[in-house]
Design a protein around this motif. Structure first.
Motif, PDB file in Angstrom:
ATOM      1  N   SER A   1      36.742  23.305 -35.325  1.00  0.00           N
ATOM      2  CA  SER A   1      36.400  24.728 -35.366  1.00  0.00           C
ATOM      3  C   SER A   1      37.162  25.483 -36.447  1.00  0.00           C
ATOM      4  O   SER A   1      36.786  26.603 -36.810  1.00  0.00           O
ATOM      5  N   ARG A   2      38.243  24.897 -36.960  1.00  0.00           N
ATOM      6  CA  ARG A   2      39.053  25.546 -37.996  1.00  0.00           C
ATOM      7  C   ARG A   2      38.599  25.201 -39.400  1.00  0.00           C
ATOM      8  O   ARG A   2      38.997  25.855 -40.363  1.00  0.00           O
ATOM      9  N   ALA A   3      37.796  24.166 -39.542  1.00  0.00           N
ATOM     10  CA  ALA A   3      37.549  23.584 -40.858  1.00  0.00           C
ATOM     11  C   ALA A   3      36.389  24.244 -41.598  1.00  0.00           C
ATOM     12  O   ALA A   3      35.340  24.536 -41.019  1.00  0.00           O
ATOM     13  N   ASP A   4      36.609  24.449 -42.879  1.00  0.00           N
ATOM     14  CA  ASP A   4      35.515  24.827 -43.776  1.00  0.00           C
ATOM     15  C   ASP A   4      34.804  23.594 -44.303  1.00  0.00           C
ATOM     16  O   ASP A   4      33.627  23.646 -44.647  1.00  0.00           O
ATOM     17  N   VAL A   5      35.543  22.486 -44.396  1.00  0.00           N
ATOM     18  CA  VAL A   5      35.011  21.212 -44.898  1.00  0.00           C
ATOM     19  C   VAL A   5      35.373  20.120 -43.901  1.00  0.00           C
ATOM     20  O   VAL A   5      36.533  20.016 -43.491  1.00  0.00           O
ATOM     21  N   VAL A   6      34.389  19.308 -43.514  1.00  0.00           N
ATOM     22  CA  VAL A   6      34.621  18.129 -42.680  1.00  0.00           C
ATOM     23  C   VAL A   6      34.043  16.934 -43.421  1.00  0.00           C
ATOM     24  O   VAL A   6      32.829  16.876 -43.648  1.00  0.00           O
ATOM     25  N   THR A   7      34.879  15.995 -43.839  1.00  0.00           N
ATOM     26  CA  THR A   7      34.377  14.807 -44.533  1.00  0.00           C
ATOM     27  C   THR A   7      33.930  13.763 -43.510  1.00  0.00           C
ATOM     28  O   THR A   7      34.368  13.772 -42.359  1.00  0.00           O
ATOM     29  N   ASN A   8      33.077  12.850 -43.932  1.00  0.00           N
ATOM     30  CA  ASN A   8      32.590  11.809 -43.016  1.00  0.00           C
ATOM     31  C   ASN A   8      33.467  10.564 -43.109  1.00  0.00           C
ATOM     32  O   ASN A   8      32.990   9.441 -43.015  1.00  0.00           O
ATOM     33  N   SER A   9      34.762  10.764 -43.253  1.00  0.00           N
ATOM     34  CA  SER A   9      35.692   9.653 -43.437  1.00  0.00           C
ATOM     35  C   SER A   9      35.897   8.881 -42.130  1.00  0.00           C
ATOM     36  O   SER A   9      35.639   9.384 -41.035  1.00  0.00           O
ATOM     37  N   GLY A  10      36.426   7.654 -42.270  1.00  0.00           N
ATOM     38  CA  GLY A  10      36.488   6.714 -41.166  1.00  0.00           C
ATOM     39  C   GLY A  10      37.120   7.224 -39.897  1.00  0.00           C
ATOM     40  O   GLY A  10      36.564   7.086 -38.807  1.00  0.00           O
ATOM     41  N   HIS A  11      38.309   7.830 -39.978  1.00  0.00           N
ATOM     42  CA  HIS A  11      39.010   8.252 -38.773  1.00  0.00           C
ATOM     43  C   HIS A  11      38.377   9.481 -38.126  1.00  0.00           C
ATOM     44  O   HIS A  11      38.759   9.854 -37.007  1.00  0.00           O
ATOM     45  N   LEU A  12      37.425  10.116 -38.805  1.00  0.00           N
ATOM     46  CA  LEU A  12      36.713  11.247 -38.214  1.00  0.00           C
ATOM     47  C   LEU A  12      35.427  10.805 -37.514  1.00  0.00           C
ATOM     48  O   LEU A  12      34.886  11.540 -36.693  1.00  0.00           O
ATOM     49  N   ARG A  13      34.925   9.646 -37.873  1.00  0.00           N
ATOM     50  CA  ARG A  13      33.652   9.196 -37.308  1.00  0.00           C
ATOM     51  C   ARG A  13      33.841   8.676 -35.885  1.00  0.00           C
ATOM     52  O   ARG A  13      34.919   8.145 -35.568  1.00  0.00           O
ATOM     53  N   PRO A  14      32.812   8.786 -35.036  1.00  0.00           N
ATOM     54  CA  PRO A  14      31.502   9.336 -35.360  1.00  0.00           C
ATOM     55  C   PRO A  14      31.508  10.868 -35.360  1.00  0.00           C
ATOM     56  O   PRO A  14      32.206  11.485 -34.563  1.00  0.00           O
ATOM     57  N   ILE A  15      30.740  11.425 -36.287  1.00  0.00           N
ATOM     58  CA  ILE A  15      30.532  12.868 -36.286  1.00  0.00           C
ATOM     59  C   ILE A  15      29.261  13.100 -35.476  1.00  0.00           C
ATOM     60  O   ILE A  15      28.149  13.101 -35.997  1.00  0.00           O
ATOM     61  N   GLY A  16      29.462  13.228 -34.188  1.00  0.00           N
ATOM     62  CA  GLY A  16      28.356  13.348 -33.248  1.00  0.00           C
ATOM     63  C   GLY A  16      28.166  14.772 -32.765  1.00  0.00           C
ATOM     64  O   GLY A  16      28.771  15.724 -33.287  1.00  0.00           O
ATOM     65  N   PRO A  17      27.323  14.955 -31.735  1.00  0.00           N
ATOM     66  CA  PRO A  17      26.996  16.301 -31.258  1.00  0.00           C
ATOM     67  C   PRO A  17      28.218  17.131 -30.867  1.00  0.00           C
ATOM     68  O   PRO A  17      28.264  18.332 -31.131  1.00  0.00           O
TER      69      PRO A  17
END
Length: 349
Positions: A113-129
């Motif tokens: 909720s704080r981010a202007d940019v969210v990358t699809n990098s490994g430790h962030l995945r899965p970027i789900g609902p």
């Protein structure tokens, strides 16, 4: 292309290999920020903190002017959380941006909720609902791969959810001259074959490739002295050669890219030929039963490459990560403020 790896703990890797020396990484990073004209001024960037050459990502964002960078990490076989934190903040300190970089092992959803940019990098995945629901409508998601690669289904990003929320996203033009990751593909293929103890110079290599990697693989292998034949798949493979290696570079499809019948025909036609997995899943049980030699011995993760860009040095990794952050900086701009140079980095889905 997207992946995260290191072959040793981050601290050891950065200290032991001259090509990964922090001062050299920093030079490459600064060159990328300047050449790509990356401007993340004032943005909060949520990305990953990782190992080996992937240590650069949070620091790149800070060098590009991000107000705050949150690098999410977790313990893995490549390093502990503390090792990742130490390596990341050490590089950030050398770059003079440590006060704007946070390394955390909390879930990425805690920061979305704080981010202007969210990358699809490994430790962030899965970027789900759940992750998407926590993002602001003004958040942007740079996808660090080309649009056609989404068909491989290996990136764990819920694009329909992003569309529903109106969150801007785009693929990255990896063939942009300032990124130019594809030009390393041939070197990666040479590394893969060399690691299998197959001499490339003088070898005949059949490349099975149904995607834009083909010309780059052919050029790199030919430049290393191999005789190369290129085919879109097993059905169109030439019959008038006896290759020393069959390099498989087929789009992942959620299962083996060569059927048992294909492998049986290959084993019958060319017994003893090496099957080298560059991209596209292979069933190793079937390979073993048919007596086919293959490399790598251990299967990479489903949909992942058998050799990673980091295997040939930090340059392709640094440039790809920088390219993804450039995409983020373009997506943050109103369309009327984007220059033709900016637009060249976007590879829209």
């Amino acid at each position: 292309m997207t992946a995260s790896d290191a072959e040793a703990s981050p601290a050891h890797a950065l200290a032991a290999r001259p090509g990964l020396h922090p001062e050299r990484l920093l030079q490459l990073m600064r060159e990328c920020v300047e050449q790509m004209r990356i401007d993340l001024s004032g943005a909060v960037v949520l990305t990953e903190a990782a190992t080996g050459p992937y240590v650069v990502t949070p620091v790149l964002a800070a060098l590009a002017g991000a107000r705050e960078v949150i690098g999410v990490t977790r313990e893995s076989r490549y390093g502990t959380v503390e090792e990742v934190r130490r390596a990341t903040l050490g590089l950030a300190a050398l770059a003079g941006v440590a006060d704007r970089v946070l390394v955390s092992d909390r879930p990425a959803t805690d920061y979305a909720s704080r981010a202007d940019v969210v990358t699809n990098s490994g430790h962030l995945r899965p970027i789900g609902p759940e992750m998407v629901e926590r993002m602001r409508p003004t958040t942007v998601v740079p996808l660090m791969f080309e649009a056609w690669e989404i068909q491989a289904g290996r990136f764990d990003v819920d694009l329909p959810a992003l569309r529903t929320r109106g969150i801007a996203f785009s693929g990255t033009n990896e063939r942009h001259p300032t990124i130019d990751v594809f030009s390393h593909l041939g070197t990666m293929a040479v590394r893969l074959l060399t690691d299998s103890a197959t001499a490339v110079h003088g070898a005949t290599v059949l490349v099975l490739c149904d995607n834009p990697f083909g010309p780059y693989l052919e050029a790199g292998l030919s430049g290393a002295g191999a005789g190369v034949r290129l085919a879109a798949g097993w059905d169109s493979a030439p019959r008038d050669v006896r290759p020393d290696a069959v390099l498989v570079a087929l789009r992942p499809r959620g299962g083996p890219v060569l059927s048992e019948d294909d492998l049986g025909a290959l084993a019958h036609r060319w017994p003893g030929t090496l099957v080298a997995q560059f991209w596209g899943d292979l069933e190793r049980t079937a390979l073993d039963e048919l007596g086919l030699r293959y490399w790598p011995l251990e299967a990479p993760g489903q949909g992942h490459m058998g050799v990673l860009p980091s295997a040939v040095g930090p340059e392709p990794v640094v440039r790809l990560q920088a390219g993804g952050l450039k995409v983020a900086s373009v997506l943050l701009l109103p369309s009327e403020r984007r220059t033709p140079f900016d637009e060249e980095f976007l590879d829209d889905l």
